[in-house]
Design an enzyme around this catalytic site. Structure first.
Site, PDB file in Angstrom:
ATOM      1  N   ASN A 747       0.569  -1.139  -0.043  1.00 42.91           N
ATOM      2  CA  ASN A 747      -0.045  -0.046   0.068  1.00 42.91           C
ATOM      3  C   ASN A 747       0.887   1.297  -0.019  1.00 42.91           C
ATOM      4  OD1 ASN A 747      -2.622  -1.569   0.296  1.00 42.91           O
ATOM      5  ND2 ASN A 747      -1.893  -1.926   2.314  1.00 42.91           N
ATOM      6  N   TYR A 748       2.137   1.093   0.199  1.00 45.72           N
ATOM      7  CA  TYR A 748       2.721   2.401   0.489  1.00 45.72           C
ATOM      8  C   TYR A 748       4.043   2.516  -0.336  1.00 45.72           C
ATOM      9  CZ  TYR A 748      -0.066   3.615   4.485  1.00 45.72           C
ATOM     10  OH  TYR A 748      -1.115   3.863   4.987  1.00 45.72           O
TER      11      TYR A 748
END
Length: 790
Positions: A747-748
């Site tokens: 997600n990052y």
DNA sequence: CCTTGAACTTAGCAGTCATACC
DNA sequence: GGTATGACTGCTAAGTTCAAGG
């Protein structure tokens, strides 16, 4: 303290010896009432002394030592109790605020300026020693103007905003229509025909071949083709707001019907067997199946469950069953256990059959056709009924999550393509809204939130947004220095709201905190940056040889504990001191701030900027930096991967991505240690015999002895290498035991960083990303060359 | 302005699967 | 061939953000 650029928190980032004391807060253990009481008492005394900072500090210190004693769970309990007590306070203050809101503007204005005034009065004290007497002077003088200023521009802005809005065409709303037959008929029908043809063509081919000669090979090949063909990232983007042109799918899969317990499985009440009605039995079985779980030791869980369960009972059942304690679900638990055991022991054929059946369902319902392309759906199954398992201290845990029926489900698709509801049922609604990405939705009964069926992350719809997300984060990289200058300037602002905003932003930037929306009372009490309360931080002029340390200790998302001791700039420290003045532990630290205000400001600073962009930026940027720093291009692939994992870990620590220590951790560690010891021993032995052999070779000078010695030497080296590997493995595992790498990876971290790194250093991408991840990051794998930089 | 709700992203956990190891 | 273990997947809760409506 001007080091902000590379942010503290990052010195920690090798991830190897982090100075941050992070602890998981989930209490998984059963807790005795003893502890509870103890904590309660402690809590009370704390309450009494809450206005005395010194005492409070002491308290916190004690807490920390306790952590180090590994009594995290107790600790959390303590937190919880504390919160419970203070919740009341909060409620009051919240209500006050609400009342404020309700009152007339004029009064509000007055009050506001009064408040400002109070704060202002305190101001000069802290400011004095800093460096701007100017501010202190102008502050109190202008404070009243300020508050007016404050209000007026807002009013103006509002007007402008509404005007603009009026001019803009209103966002296209879904043409909510009860299905097909009407105008757009011709076009959509023809379109659909095309799609249908396409759709028909493919699966049929597919279906025929597997029955034929070489099913697996053929199937795989085709799948591959299908997934790899659509390079959507090379196509034109949709116009604003439109998410698709055509969308066709089969609707969701519903949970299987309830299967009544066999007659020999008995529920007992007060020691006596009792046959339950089907509905009551179903709910009872939810509980029975969880009997081994920690949840059933919690009062809230039991209370909620029992209350809801009774709703499913018949009148007579209700009359008999009045006390959960008298209920005996053990046979139900035994039954489910036996069943899962049975499941495990199934024969190969059965397992294969099951697998095949599942695949069949996926084939049928797991895909949709969107804009003419077949794409995987993420969650095509509707959530089955059960007991709500909230995380942390959730007030609703144990409530019954109802079975979802077709009548609850809204279908979203192209006109004329609505899937058929299951026989004998109807959809709640069929709509054709191409401004949203979901295929179906329903409202869940426990929290009342809408749940969605959406596409898989490998799809265009998800991928495009992911890509866009990282592009915004990269844009932030270019402007972040400027933004930092701005907020540093704002630390000196005479307006409290701006100061708070600036300090909060500093935390978000430096520590990658979440925004922190306000939460309702019926959710677990967790916070983020903007919702931090006074009780969540402690200030230390001096701590562990560092100056101006802010200690954060709070429960964040998923009730995961965030604990961090952060040295900050003096000015920040002083500001936080001011924010905390005259407040109770349960009061908001940033009382003039919320996420809306923060995000509005951020958006003014940069288009598309929100609080969470900082997290993305921070994470990706850190990965890039760490990779550059840690990768030695001359080293082996294994070592490079180790470097990558370390970089990844640095990010996970930054973002506080934790996991519970695996249940088998201690054991597996022990095993590893045994292996290491064994290896050491054999090394010793080998060393001895090597020496002996060498001696002998020297003595006798025989060739055989010599070669034997050489052989032994090689063996020894090999052993040593193995030992090293094991040791590395051990430290790696130890370092990783409480850290979850997956979340940040997924997600990052801009996948292009990883892809570029792989290409640059000749590391196969498979070593970094598994199949699912490769699917998700297809776009990045395709477009990022070795030269890509975040 | 403030609240609420819809839509979408991010999160850890638990069960399953694959594989290393004996 | 069986077992232990770590990896992976599915699940669904819990965040953030944006926009509409009061």
């Amino acid at each position: 303290m001007s080091d902000h650029g590379d942010g503290a928190g990052k010195d920690v980032l090798t991830g190897l010896s982090n100075g941050m004391d992070r602890h998981r807060s989930k209490d998984k253990d059963h807790h005795s009432h003893k502890h509870k009481h103890k904590d309660k008492d402690r809590e009370k005394s704390k309450d009494k002394s809450r206005d005395k900072h010194k005492d409070k500090h002491k308290d916190k210190h004690r807490d920390k030592d306790k952590h180090k004693d590994k009594s995290k769970d107790k600790e959390r309990k303590h937190d919880k109790e504390e919160r419970k007590h203070e919740r009341e306070d909060r409620k009051h203050s919240k209500e006050d605020r609400k009342q404020d809101k309700g009152e007339k503007k004029k009064e509000k204005l007055k009050e506001k300026s009064e408040k400002t005034y109070v704060e202002v009065k305190n101001e000069p004290v802290s400011e004095d020693d800093d460096e701007m007497p100017l501010a202190s002077r102008s502050f109190s003088q202008t404070s009243q103007d300020d508050s007016e200023d404050d209000d007026q521009p807002l009013a103006f802005r509002k007007k402008i905003k509404t005007e603009v809005k009026a001019e803009k065409p209103v966002k296209r709303k879904a043409e909510e229509m009860v299905d097909d037959e009407d105008d757009g008929y011709v076009t959509s029908k023809t379109k659909n025909k095309k799609i249908k043809e396409e759709k028909k063509g493919k699966p049929e081919k597919k279906q025929t071949t597997p029955n034929g000669a070489s099913p697996t090979k053929r199937g795989k090949k085709e799948k591959k083709e299908e997934e790899e063909t659509w390079k959507w990232w090379e196509e034109e983007k949709h116009e604003d707001g439109v998410k698709w042109k055509s969308l066709e799918h089969q609707g969701p899969v519903f949970a299987t019907d309830y299967e009544p317990l066999p007659g020999n499985v008995k529920f007992k009440y007060n020691g006596k067997e009792m046959k339950l009605s089907s509905a009551a039995e179903e709910v009872a079985s939810f509980y029975g199946a969880m009997l081994d779980h920690d949840y059933v030791t919690k009062d809230v869980f039991n209370k909620n469950f029992f209350k809801d369960w009774r709703k499913f009972m018949t009148h007579s059942e209700k009359e008999i069953i009045t006390d959960l304690k008298k209920c005996d679900f053990t046979q139900i638990l035994t039954y489910f256990k036996a069943k899962s055991e049975e499941k495990k022991n199934r024969t190969k054929e059965e397992k294969q059959q099951l697998k095949a059946d599942n695949e069949e369902i996926v084939k049928e319902y797991g895909w949709c056709i969107i804009d003419g392309h077949k794409q995987r759906i993420g969650n095509f199954k509707i959530e089955p009924p059960g007991l709500f398992r909230g995380r942390g201290d959730h007030p609703k845990m144990g409530m019954v999550k109802r079975r979802v029926m077709p009548e609850d489900v809204i279908i979203n698709c192209s006109k004329g393509t609505a899937p058929k509801p299951p026989p004998g049922h109807k959809w709640k609604e069929v709509r054709h809204d191409n401004t949203v990405t979901w295929l179906a939705s329903w409202t869940e009964n426990v929290q009342g939130q809408v749940k969605y069926i959406m596409l898989n992350s490998a799809s265009r719809l998800k991928g495009e947004r992911d890509w866009q997300k990282y592009e915004i984060a990269r844009k932030l990289k270019d402007t972040v220095e400027k933004i930092r200058e701005t907020y540093k300037e704002d630390w000196k602002s005479k307006e409290m709201k701006i100061r708070q905003r600036a300090v909060a932003l500093y935390f978000i930037d430096k520590l990658a905190l979440r925004a922190g929306n306000e939460k309702d009372e019926d959710q677990a009490d967790t916070v983020g940056c903007c919702s931090l309360r006074v009780e969540h931080i402690t200030l230390h002029e001096q701590k562990n040889g560092k100056q101006f340390v802010v200690v954060f200790d709070f429960l964040g998302k998923d009730s995961i504990r965030y604990y961090n001791e952060v040295p900050v700039e003096k000015r920040v420290f002083k500001n936080v001191q001011i924010f905390m003045e005259n407040k109770k532990p349960g009061d908001d630290l940033f009382d003039r701030l919320n996420t809306t205000i923060m995000n509005k400001h951020l958006n003014d600073l940069m288009d598309g900027l929100t609080a969470k962009v900082f997290r993305t930026f921070n994470a990706s940027n850190t990965l890039q930096e760490q990779l550059d720093k840690l990768t030695d291009s001359k080293s082996s692939v294994t070592e490079k991967i180790l470097a990558y994992n370390r970089a990844n870990r640095a990010v996970a620590i930054l973002c506080n991505h934790q996991r519970s220590v695996p249940k088998t951790f201690a054991k597996s560690m022990e095993n590893l240690q045994k292996k290491i010891d064994a290896k050491r021993e054999s090394i010793e032995e080998a060393e001895k015999s090597y020496k002996d052999l060498k001696k002998e070779a020297k003595k006798t000078g025989s060739a055989t002895a010599k070669s034997a010695a050489e052989k032994k030497e090689k063996q020894l080296e090999k052993l040593k290498e193995q030992l090293m590997k094991l040791e590395v493995q051990a430290t790696d595992r130890e370092e990783n035991k409480e850290i979850a790498l997956g979340t940040s990876k997924l997600n990052y971290l801009d996948p292009r960083i990883s892809v570029a790194w792989c290409k640059k250093h000749d590391v196969p991408i498979e070593k970094i990303y598994n199949k699912t991840q490769r699917d998700k990051f297809q776009w990045a794998i395709d477009m990022a060359g070795p030269e890509f930089e975040f």
